[in-house]
Scaffold this active site. Structure first.
Site, short mmCIF file in Angstrom:
data_model
loop_
_atom_site.label_atom_id
_atom_site.label_comp_id
_atom_site.label_asym_id
_atom_site.label_seq_id
_atom_site.Cartn_x
_atom_site.Cartn_y
_atom_site.Cartn_z
N LYS A 35 -12.95 -45.59 2.26
CA LYS A 35 -11.46 -45.73 2.61
C LYS A 35 -11.09 -45.27 4.01
O LYS A 35 -11.97 -44.52 4.53
CB LYS A 35 -10.58 -45.18 1.45
CG LYS A 35 -11.04 -43.68 1.46
CD LYS A 35 -10.48 -43.05 0.09
CE LYS A 35 -10.74 -41.52 -0.01
NZ LYS A 35 -10.78 -41.07 -1.49
N TYR A 254 -1.71 -23.97 28.90
CA TYR A 254 -0.13 -24.12 28.29
C TYR A 254 -0.06 -22.66 27.59
O TYR A 254 -0.75 -22.30 26.76
CB TYR A 254 0.01 -24.96 27.49
CG TYR A 254 0.30 -26.58 27.93
CD1 TYR A 254 1.35 -27.01 28.90
CD2 TYR A 254 -0.65 -27.44 27.69
CE1 TYR A 254 1.37 -27.96 29.38
CE2 TYR A 254 -0.59 -28.71 28.20
CZ TYR A 254 0.39 -28.87 29.03
OH TYR A 254 0.64 -30.44 29.51
#
Ligand SMILES: *Cc1c(COP(=O)(O)O)cnc(C)c1O
Length: 360
Positions: A35, A254
């Site tokens: 899956k 950042y």
């Protein structure tokens, strides 16, 4: 040149891990769980490589159809079942089997007519408390399913909640409850996921359902993939695209969270959360540069990360960088980022190019 972020896929490792499943559970048939796009490795690629699997487990009819179109002939099981009764003719036509976990699905099966029988796994909730029939309602559900013209073979299935922890008593309880029910209801039995296969021998039964261990990731707490003889199938790799000498006191990236404690070389790698590298990986998360560990520093950006190259003064632009996979288990990165290997493998984004390694 193309952006160097790459997923490298080893068919040999995937096949090897299937043989590991079989050596843990030699008497069981194997339903390979593929899956979520084969845990991020590619649905049809995984199915093709695992041609020796006895069956496949997926999460939707769409996946089932893709597999049939790709020529997969083994049984394909919908692990969440069908979502609506009107999917049943398609299931029958595509020879997809389905987990039945809710009474409404039995009603759908009772109502449908004129379709070839669909094989069904009756899902019992033995302690996960997510989906499945209460054990007290299992006998009634099984007898209704047996009376259904639309139902072919009927098996019995359940799922573990805590099997990754060898010291958790829930698992033994789940096994006993399941075995008691199976003794009275009959049919083929399937209980073990990867953790069950590795750590709970009494759960192996008729069919095992390995997912994560096929991809080379340890399913249990306290034992690494190497110790279990599993090999990573996916390696997420990129390259150094810049190296700059930084001065003491310069803040990197950042937020300026990380400040250079001395004059030092800082490398920039072309990988970021836009590729599926976890944004929450903190400073200190290991990264392999030229096969040797260096620490991530500062925040993960969308397209880039920065690494401390003090231990590798000889590194240069274009040098290979491994984010996880060969030589660096994804479990380790996941633990640093506060998640699990499953999530990292599933979340590699489509912009990362895929390379299927040649088999030797
Ligand atoms: C995903 C899944 C598995 C596989 O679990 P792993 O922990 O990846 O081995 C097995 N059974 C069911 C029902 C699943 O949904």
């Amino acid at each position: 040149m193309a952006r160097p972020a790459q997923v490298r896929l080893s068919a040999a490792a995937l096949r090897h891990n299937l043989t590991r499943v079989r050596s843990f559970a030699p008497a069981a048939k194997v339903m390979a769980v593929i899956k979520a796009n084969g845990y991020g490795h590619g649905l049809t690629w995984v199915a093709r490589v695992l041609s020796e699997a006895d069956a496949f487990g997926v999460a939707s009819v769409d996946d089932g159809i893709v597999l049939r179109r790709a020529g997969v002939t083994q049984p394909v099981c919908l692990l969440e079942g069908f979502f609506q009764g009107d999917e049943l003719p398609l299931l029958a036509e595509q020879r997809l089997s389905a987990v039945v976990h809710h009474e409404s699905q039995i009603r759908d099966l009772e109502r449908v007519s004129g379709i070839a029988p669909v094989d069904v796994w009756l899902k019992i909730d033995t302690g996960m408390h997510r989906i499945g029939f209460d054990p007290q309602l299992a006998a009634d559900a099984a007898s209704r399913l047996r009376d259904c013209k639309a139902v072919g073979a009927l098996g019995l299935l359940s799922h573990f909640a805590n099997a990754d922890n060898k010291f958790d008593a829930t698992t033994s309880f789940q096994v006993r409850l399941f075995q008691d029910l199976a003794a009275s209801l009959g049919g083929e039995r399937s209980l073990a996921n990867s953790a069950g296969i590795v750590a709970w021998p009494e759960s192996r039964l008729d069919w095992v359902r390995p997912g994560i261990m096929l991809y080379g990731v340890s399913p249990v707490i306290g034992q690494g993939s190497a110790e279990l003889g599993l090999e990573p199938v996916m390696t997420l790799q990129s390259q150094i695209i810049a190296i700059s000498p930084r001065r003491k006191g310069e803040a990197i990236g950042y937020g300026g969270d990380w400040v250079c404690p001395e004059e030092m070389p800082v490398g920039v790698v072309a990988i970021g959360y836009g590729d599926g590298y976890p944004r929450h990986a903190p400073t200190g998360t290991p990264v392999l540069v030229n096969g040797r560990r260096v620490p991530l520093i500062g925040r993960v950006s969308m397209d880039m990360i920065t690494v401390d190259l003090r231990e590798q003064p000889g590194a240069s632009i274009g040098d290979p960088v491994v984010l996880w996979g060969a030589g660096l288990p994804v479990e380790e990165i996941a633990a640093r980022a506060g998640t699990i290997g499953y999530e990292l493998l599933c979340h590699v984004t489509p912009r990362v190019s895929r390379v299927e390694l040649a088999e030797c």
